[in-house]
Motif scaffolding. Structure first.
Motif, PDB file in Angstrom:
ATOM      1  N   LEU A   1      56.381  42.291  54.830  1.00 46.47           N
ATOM      2  CA  LEU A   1      54.999  42.766  54.185  1.00 46.47           C
ATOM      3  C   LEU A   1      55.176  43.147  52.844  1.00 46.47           C
ATOM      4  CD1 LEU A   1      52.377  44.542  54.530  1.00 46.47           C
ATOM      5  CD2 LEU A   1      53.514  46.567  54.902  1.00 46.47           C
ATOM      6  N   PHE A   2      56.232  43.658  52.404  1.00 46.33           N
ATOM      7  CA  PHE A   2      56.335  43.751  50.626  1.00 46.33           C
ATOM      8  C   PHE A   2      56.335  42.398  50.038  1.00 46.33           C
ATOM      9  CE2 PHE A   2      57.863  47.981  51.863  1.00 46.33           C
ATOM     10  CZ  PHE A   2      56.962  48.809  51.431  1.00 46.33           C
ATOM     11  N   LEU A   3      57.144  41.390  50.651  1.00 48.49           N
ATOM     12  CA  LEU A   3      57.271  40.220  50.452  1.00 48.49           C
ATOM     13  C   LEU A   3      55.627  39.481  50.287  1.00 48.49           C
ATOM     14  CD1 LEU A   3      60.331  38.801  51.843  1.00 48.49           C
ATOM     15  CD2 LEU A   3      59.894  38.911  49.583  1.00 48.49           C
ATOM     16  N   SER A   4      55.041  39.456  51.314  1.00 47.90           N
ATOM     17  CA  SER A   4      53.749  38.665  51.264  1.00 47.90           C
ATOM     18  C   SER A   4      52.778  39.618  50.444  1.00 47.90           C
ATOM     19  CB  SER A   4      53.047  38.833  52.674  1.00 47.90           C
ATOM     20  OG  SER A   4      53.166  40.098  53.302  1.00 47.90           O
ATOM     21  N   THR A   5      53.015  40.852  50.010  1.00 49.58           N
ATOM     22  CA  THR A   5      52.041  41.523  49.328  1.00 49.58           C
ATOM     23  C   THR A   5      52.268  41.271  47.636  1.00 49.58           C
ATOM     24  OG1 THR A   5      51.744  43.240  51.043  1.00 49.58           O
ATOM     25  CG2 THR A   5      51.150  43.920  48.376  1.00 49.58           C
ATOM     26  N   LEU A   6      53.231  41.328  47.356  1.00 45.10           N
ATOM     27  CA  LEU A   6      53.803  41.344  46.031  1.00 45.10           C
ATOM     28  C   LEU A   6      54.011  39.731  45.467  1.00 45.10           C
ATOM     29  CD1 LEU A   6      56.301  44.161  45.803  1.00 45.10           C
ATOM     30  CD2 LEU A   6      54.082  44.157  44.735  1.00 45.10           C
ATOM     31  N   ALA A   7      54.280  38.681  46.368  1.00 44.22           N
ATOM     32  CA  ALA A   7      54.496  37.354  45.961  1.00 44.22           C
ATOM     33  C   ALA A   7      53.290  36.752  45.292  1.00 44.22           C
ATOM     34  CB  ALA A   7      55.101  36.409  47.035  1.00 44.22           C
ATOM     35  N   PRO A   8      52.026  37.151  45.833  1.00 45.17           N
ATOM     36  CA  PRO A   8      50.993  36.430  45.213  1.00 45.17           C
ATOM     37  C   PRO A   8      50.539  37.128  43.730  1.00 45.17           C
ATOM     38  CG  PRO A   8      50.376  36.873  47.580  1.00 45.17           C
ATOM     39  CD  PRO A   8      51.827  37.579  47.035  1.00 45.17           C
ATOM     40  N   LEU A   9      51.161  38.183  43.527  1.00 45.47           N
ATOM     41  CA  LEU A   9      50.819  38.740  42.473  1.00 45.47           C
ATOM     42  C   LEU A   9      51.951  38.496  41.215  1.00 45.47           C
ATOM     43  CD1 LEU A   9      49.911  42.258  43.563  1.00 45.47           C
ATOM     44  CD2 LEU A   9      48.536  40.505  42.823  1.00 45.47           C
ATOM     45  N   GLY A  10      52.636  37.533  41.572  1.00 46.40           N
ATOM     46  CA  GLY A  10      53.828  36.982  40.574  1.00 46.40           C
ATOM     47  C   GLY A  10      55.207  37.728  40.599  1.00 46.40           C
ATOM     48  N   TYR A  11      55.555  38.231  41.661  1.00 49.71           N
ATOM     49  CA  TYR A  11      56.819  39.051  41.816  1.00 49.71           C
ATOM     50  C   TYR A  11      57.834  38.154  42.693  1.00 49.71           C
ATOM     51  CZ  TYR A  11      54.410  43.099  39.861  1.00 49.71           C
ATOM     52  OH  TYR A  11      53.887  43.971  39.007  1.00 49.71           O
ATOM     53  N   VAL A  12      58.990  38.346  42.433  1.00 46.27           N
ATOM     54  CA  VAL A  12      60.124  37.598  43.383  1.00 46.27           C
ATOM     55  C   VAL A  12      61.095  38.621  43.794  1.00 46.27           C
ATOM     56  CG1 VAL A  12      61.856  35.925  43.227  1.00 46.27           C
ATOM     57  CG2 VAL A  12      59.750  35.439  41.967  1.00 46.27           C
ATOM     58  N   LYS A  13      61.318  38.485  45.128  1.00 47.19           N
ATOM     59  CA  LYS A  13      62.474  39.561  45.353  1.00 47.19           C
ATOM     60  C   LYS A  13      63.801  38.938  44.989  1.00 47.19           C
ATOM     61  CE  LYS A  13      64.612  39.314  49.505  1.00 47.19           C
ATOM     62  NZ  LYS A  13      65.150  39.607  50.881  1.00 47.19           N
ATOM     63  N   VAL A  14      64.231  39.687  43.990  1.00 44.27           N
ATOM     64  CA  VAL A  14      65.681  39.213  43.361  1.00 44.27           C
ATOM     65  C   VAL A  14      66.742  39.578  44.243  1.00 44.27           C
ATOM     66  CG1 VAL A  14      67.119  39.677  41.529  1.00 44.27           C
ATOM     67  CG2 VAL A  14      64.498  39.521  41.030  1.00 44.27           C
ATOM     68  N   THR A  15      66.718  40.633  45.108  1.00 39.17           N
ATOM     69  CA  THR A  15      67.870  40.871  45.848  1.00 39.17           C
ATOM     70  C   THR A  15      67.351  42.179  46.763  1.00 39.17           C
ATOM     71  OG1 THR A  15      70.318  41.403  45.884  1.00 39.17           O
ATOM     72  CG2 THR A  15      68.885  42.546  44.442  1.00 39.17           C
ATOM     73  N   SER A  16      68.423  42.215  47.763  1.00 38.46           N
ATOM     74  CA  SER A  16      67.858  43.380  48.728  1.00 38.46           C
ATOM     75  C   SER A  16      69.389  43.605  49.298  1.00 38.46           C
ATOM     76  CB  SER A  16      67.067  42.987  49.873  1.00 38.46           C
ATOM     77  OG  SER A  16      67.276  41.973  50.685  1.00 38.46           O
ATOM     78  N   ILE A  17      69.338  44.826  50.232  1.00 37.60           N
ATOM     79  CA  ILE A  17      70.594  45.138  50.880  1.00 37.60           C
ATOM     80  C   ILE A  17      70.199  46.054  52.278  1.00 37.60           C
ATOM     81  CG2 ILE A  17      70.994  47.185  49.365  1.00 37.60           C
ATOM     82  CD1 ILE A  17      74.045  46.632  50.114  1.00 37.60           C
ATOM     83  N   ARG A  18      70.560  45.926  53.033  1.00 34.59           N
ATOM     84  CA  ARG A  18      70.362  46.741  54.333  1.00 34.59           C
ATOM     85  C   ARG A  18      71.504  47.238  55.089  1.00 34.59           C
ATOM     86  NH1 ARG A  18      66.548  45.611  59.834  1.00 34.59           N
ATOM     87  NH2 ARG A  18      66.679  47.724  60.654  1.00 34.59           N
ATOM     88  N   MET A  19      71.660  48.542  55.642  1.00 32.79           N
ATOM     89  CA  MET A  19      72.647  48.979  56.193  1.00 32.79           C
ATOM     90  C   MET A  19      71.956  49.649  57.417  1.00 32.79           C
ATOM     91  SD  MET A  19      75.517  51.630  55.361  1.00 32.79           S
ATOM     92  CE  MET A  19      74.611  53.118  55.211  1.00 32.79           C
ATOM     93  N   GLN A  20      72.041  49.167  58.596  1.00 28.49           N
ATOM     94  CA  GLN A  20      71.199  49.870  59.774  1.00 28.49           C
ATOM     95  C   GLN A  20      69.714  50.073  59.228  1.00 28.49           C
ATOM     96  OE1 GLN A  20      75.149  51.286  61.713  1.00 28.49           O
ATOM     97  NE2 GLN A  20      73.331  52.293  62.589  1.00 28.49           N
ATOM     98  N   GLY A  21      69.508  51.468  59.442  1.00 26.02           N
ATOM     99  CA  GLY A  21      68.082  51.839  58.981  1.00 26.02           C
ATOM    100  C   GLY A  21      67.766  51.951  57.418  1.00 26.02           C
ATOM    101  N   LEU A  22      68.854  51.688  56.535  1.00 24.01           N
ATOM    102  CA  LEU A  22      68.667  52.070  54.960  1.00 24.01           C
ATOM    103  C   LEU A  22      68.498  50.426  54.640  1.00 24.01           C
ATOM    104  CD1 LEU A  22      71.422  54.143  54.214  1.00 24.01           C
ATOM    105  CD2 LEU A  22      69.063  54.641  53.423  1.00 24.01           C
ATOM    106  N   LEU A  23      67.124  50.330  53.700  1.00 23.78           N
ATOM    107  CA  LEU A  23      66.866  49.124  53.239  1.00 23.78           C
ATOM    108  C   LEU A  23      66.409  49.444  51.702  1.00 23.78           C
ATOM    109  CD1 LEU A  23      66.102  46.331  53.540  1.00 23.78           C
ATOM    110  CD2 LEU A  23      63.841  47.124  54.213  1.00 23.78           C
ATOM    111  N   LEU A  24      66.966  48.573  50.753  1.00 26.62           N
ATOM    112  CA  LEU A  24      66.712  48.709  49.496  1.00 26.62           C
ATOM    113  C   LEU A  24      66.168  47.263  48.880  1.00 26.62           C
ATOM    114  CD1 LEU A  24      66.688  50.305  46.801  1.00 26.62           C
ATOM    115  CD2 LEU A  24      68.898  49.809  46.553  1.00 26.62           C
ATOM    116  N   LEU A  25      64.996  47.214  48.482  1.00 26.43           N
ATOM    117  CA  LEU A  25      64.509  45.842  47.860  1.00 26.43           C
ATOM    118  C   LEU A  25      64.200  45.931  46.418  1.00 26.43           C
ATOM    119  CD1 LEU A  25      61.666  45.780  50.793  1.00 26.43           C
ATOM    120  CD2 LEU A  25      63.687  44.434  50.708  1.00 26.43           C
TER     121      LEU A  25
END
Length: 476
Positions: free
Chosen positions: A84-108
């Motif tokens: 959802l965040f990728l499809s929302t921000l990419a058309p506005l010129g943003y790129v996901k540089v990195t992310s990390i997930r540990m079970q329920g914890l997610l950081l984008l």
């Protein structure tokens, strides 16, 4: 709810101490989503109606659904929240540089494309604190990186729950700080970074006050009467590790605990008291490092490595508020807007890269690149072909190895080969990105260029003559 437009519009260039500094907008989100699927959109959450967009979005989620089968599929494919965040921000010129997930914890971490070649030294790590450190339902995930030469660290935590565990939460936080080690000489630990942003479901509660008094203060918006009994505020008075972290005023209603799909606080039999569980704090490393004062246990020899030109970095919070219009969870999301004022350590990418001649799916192609600064080029460096508006670094169409596919080298100008079989037959607007395997990041991006579709496919009637025609054909 507080209007964010003024905060976003205030982020601009300025003069500080007679030296030109650049200002960047940083938008941080924390949200315990309570295993819910994402809402239909996150436009309000990200304040996308503002004409002035931040340079960076950092989004920390807790309790992303982590059932075994769901978690395995999310490791292979983007989880529904990331998508959802990728499809929302990419058309506005943003790129996901990195992310990390540990079970329920997610950081984008998302950035405007212009900044991507200046985001380097990226590392991620995690620490489990659940079930005596063996289970990842609680703990912390972090992203550290260099932004125009200034070392930043972002730490998303989910700490232990319940009213009587305030001291244990501080112990967990200290354990996370001690446990997370990065492969870097000058910034091996979280608190060594120039600026640290700490956020998440920290689970601190409002002590002593009864339910009636708390709800009365909320209804009358006299939040300040609750601040002295906020556990995090109280713990900061006696815990050294917390005292250098700053936080804006809690001028918004507590974000926990709500009935699901409701704006009503807990009406269950437990009737949990409202609390500011969801927080965003920050810490900027003191200039005392360059003045020879020992800080945070660092020895003086290590401090001497800190260069005068590394400063200044100034962090100003422009807004801090809850977003009460989302009700899929028993927590409301919290957002903070920061202005990062800094002097760039560099403003030239490490590599200049460009497409040579006309590109089409009918012809083999050439890429030229040249190093603009000295850096350690690795055997696994590659150049990727991306569509304009790509979502993440892994979203390439094809790639070519810098070393294996090299065909020419003249006076620091290199050329590498791309087979026509790897060029998309439908064509479109594309860019080239040079990825450094040693630095684990993109260090050069070409200007956009046109890739022509395959003439053979067009003549056979398989494709319209351009990408716009293809889109029209698909739409019809």
């Amino acid at each position: 709810m507080e209007d964010l437009s003024g905060a976003l519009n205030s982020i601009s260039l300025g003069q500080k101490d007679s030296e030109l500094v650049d200002s960047f907008g940083l938008y941080v989100v924390t949200w315990n989503v309570a295993s819910a699927e994402p809402p239909d959109d996150v436009y309000s959450l990200l304040h996308l109606s503002s004409p002035k967009k931040p340079d960076i979005y950092v989004i920390g989620l807790q309790e992303v659904r982590a059932a075994p089968l769901k978690f395995v599929s999310d490791l292979v494919f983007d989880d529904s929240w990331s998508h959802l965040f990728l499809s929302t921000l990419a058309p506005l010129g943003y790129v996901k540089v990195t992310s990390i997930r540990m079970q329920g914890l997610l950081l984008l971490f998302f950035s405007k494309l212009d900044h991507v070649p200046f985001i380097r030294d990226i590392q991620t790590t995690y620490t489990r604190t659940g079930l005596y450190g063996y289970w990842g339902n609680k703990g912390g995930v972090s992203i550290r990186l260099s932004f125009y030469g200034h070392m930043l660290c972002f730490l998303n935590c989910h700490l232990t729950a319940h009213m009587n565990n305030a001291s244990h939460r501080v112990d967990e936080f200290e354990h996370i700080l001690d446990a997370q080690i990065f492969d870097a000489n000058n910034t091996p630990r979280i608190l060594d970074h120039k600026a640290v942003f700490w956020f998440g479901d920290l689970n601190f509660r409002i002590a002593d006050h009864g339910m009636h008094f708390i709800r009365t203060c909320i209804t009358s918006q006299r939040f300040n009467l609750l601040w002295p009994k906020d556990q995090l505020t109280m713990m900061k008075e006696k815990e050294t590790v917390l005292q250098k972290f700053e936080e804006g005023p809690l001028d918004f209603q507590p974000t926990y605990k709500f009935d699901l799909n409701s704006d009503s606080y807990d009406t269950s039999g437990k009737k949990r008291k409202p609390a500011w569980c969801d927080r965003i704090l920050w810490r900027v490393l003191s200039k005392s490092l360059q003045e020879g004062v020992v800080e945070d246990g660092c020895d003086k020899e290590e401090q001497k490595k800190t260069r005068e030109e590394d400063f200044p970095l100034r962090v100003t919070q422009e807004c801090y508020t809850g977003k009460m219009d989302y009700n899929i969870s028993d927590h409301k999301p919290v957002v903070a807007i920061f202005c990062l004022e800094l002097r760039k350590m560099y403003d030239t990418p490490l590599v200049h890269v460009c497409a040579e001649g006309d590109w089409s799916a009918d012809l083999d192609a050439l890429i030229s690149y040249s190093p603009l600064q000295s850096f350690s080029s690795g055997a696994w460096d590659w150049i990727g072909l991306y569509e304009v508006g790509f979502k993440s670094i892994s979203d390439y169409i094809t790639y070519t190895w810098v070393k294996d596919d090299q065909v020419a080298f003249i006076d620091e100008l290199f050329q590498v080969y791309v087979s026509k079989d790897d060029i998309p037959v439908r064509g479109g607007e594309c860019v080239l990105c040079y990825y450094s395997s040693n630095l684990q990041c993109i260090v050069g991006i070409s200007q956009p260029f046109k890739v022509q579709g395959s003439r053979a496919a067009i003549e056979e009637g398989c494709l319209p003559e351009n990408i716009d025609g293809l889109n029209q054909a698909v739409a019809s």
